[in-house]
Scaffold this active site. Structure first.
Site, mmCIF file in Angstrom:
data_model
loop_
_atom_site.group_PDB
_atom_site.id
_atom_site.type_symbol
_atom_site.label_atom_id
_atom_site.label_comp_id
_atom_site.label_asym_id
_atom_site.label_seq_id
_atom_site.Cartn_x
_atom_site.Cartn_y
_atom_site.Cartn_z
ATOM 1 N N SER A 101 0.834 -1.194 0.000
ATOM 2 C CA SER A 101 0.000 0.000 0.000
ATOM 3 C C SER A 101 0.882 1.262 0.000
ATOM 4 O O SER A 101 1.677 1.438 -0.908
ATOM 5 C CB SER A 101 -0.969 -0.039 1.189
ATOM 6 O OG SER A 101 -1.955 0.952 1.066
ATOM 7 N N ASP A 199 -9.794 -6.641 -3.961
ATOM 8 C CA ASP A 199 -9.596 -5.287 -3.436
ATOM 9 C C ASP A 199 -10.420 -4.295 -4.259
ATOM 10 O O ASP A 199 -10.980 -4.647 -5.301
ATOM 11 C CB ASP A 199 -8.102 -4.933 -3.507
ATOM 12 C CG ASP A 199 -7.711 -3.776 -2.593
ATOM 13 O OD1 ASP A 199 -8.603 -3.229 -1.899
ATOM 14 O OD2 ASP A 199 -6.526 -3.423 -2.569
ATOM 15 N N HIS A 229 -7.073 -6.037 0.389
ATOM 16 C CA HIS A 229 -6.034 -5.001 0.407
ATOM 17 C C HIS A 229 -4.753 -5.440 1.110
ATOM 18 O O HIS A 229 -3.656 -5.284 0.559
ATOM 19 C CB HIS A 229 -6.573 -3.723 1.048
ATOM 20 C CG HIS A 229 -5.656 -2.555 0.872
ATOM 21 N ND1 HIS A 229 -5.344 -2.031 -0.370
ATOM 22 C CD2 HIS A 229 -4.957 -1.829 1.777
ATOM 23 C CE1 HIS A 229 -4.497 -1.026 -0.221
ATOM 24 N NE2 HIS A 229 -4.250 -0.885 1.077
#
Length: 249
Positions: A101, A199, A229
């Protein structure tokens, strides 16, 4: 301890991970509002095959949510730079970086500026709205306080400081992300981009944008069917670790 007696559960703060192995180091960068647990299994498995693994903890992360408000993206980026320098000072000439991320954004930025062997990113956004970043912090604080078993009234009161936080630092966060994405052509090293098929659609679009714009002659993109995620903690965890090992080997 019961909340009815005025007590709350105390959550232990997170710590960095440093597992010594051979002379090839892997720098593992966790996600926003999370901590090094994102990378614990990856670090452990890579270390078993010989790699030295280091997962730093960003300032204000892995502690009470209030600590997070004292820092911004520039502080977290400096944490990443210090982590890279730490490995250099330890004598490592080969350093691979893996980021999840926002950790993936830091990994891409590092690959634009420093000598890196490979860059591997997972669930990376090419943009992030400041309001959504703020909501992420509020949700994190709310969940943290629920785990502490605080009363709904106390949680509501303590969330006020989060609801009232200005967007200035989060606008800078968005600018950092955008600047990194605008400079993807500077990346020429082997690059792997992973995303979770379960996701938000944003992340598959982001993955293909990154794949298209990095200048690497050796690059890989792959979606994982069971992943949301936090890919390194999900059902595809072992498959992802094996893909990472195949790529850096």
């Amino acid at each position: 301890m019961k909340k009815g007696f005025g007590f709350v559960i105390k959550i232990l703060p997170a710590k960095e991970i440093y597992l010594k192995g051979d002379n090839h180091a892997v720098l593992l960068l966790h996600s926003f509002t999370s901590h090094t647990r994102d990378m614990k299994k990856v670090a452990t498995e890579l270390n078993k095959t010989g790699y030295t693994c280091y997962a730093p903890l960003y300032s204000g992360h892995g502690q009470t949510p209030e600590q997070l408000l004292q820092y911004n993206v520039n502080d977290w980026w400096q944490d990443v730079m210090k982590a890279y320098q730490f490995l250099k000072d330890e004598g490592f000439q080969k350093i691979t970086v893996i980021g999840l991320s926002i950790g993936g954004i830091f990994a891409l930025r590092l690959a634009q500026l420093k000598k890196i062997e490979h860059v591997i990113v997972l669930s990376v956004p090419i943009d992030r709205d400041p309001e959504r970043l703020k909501k992420r912090i509020i949700d994190y604080a709310n969940n943290y306080k629920k785990i502490e078993e605080k009363s709904a009234l106390q949680i509501s009161h303590e969330l006020e400081v989060f609801n009232q936080m200005p967007l200035d630092s989060l606008i800078k966060f968005q600018e950092f992300i955008r600047f990194t994405i605008q400079n993807l052509e500077k990346i020429t090293i082997p690059s792997a981009i992973f995303y979770g098929i379960r996701d938000d659609k944003l992340y598959s679009i982001s993955a293909y944008t990154i794949y298209k714009n990095v200048n690497s002659s050796e690059k890989l993109i792959k979606g994982f069917k069971q992943s949301k995620h936090l890919m390194t903690l999900g059902k595809d965890q072992i498959e992802i670790i094996n893909e990472i090992l195949d790529f850096i080997n």
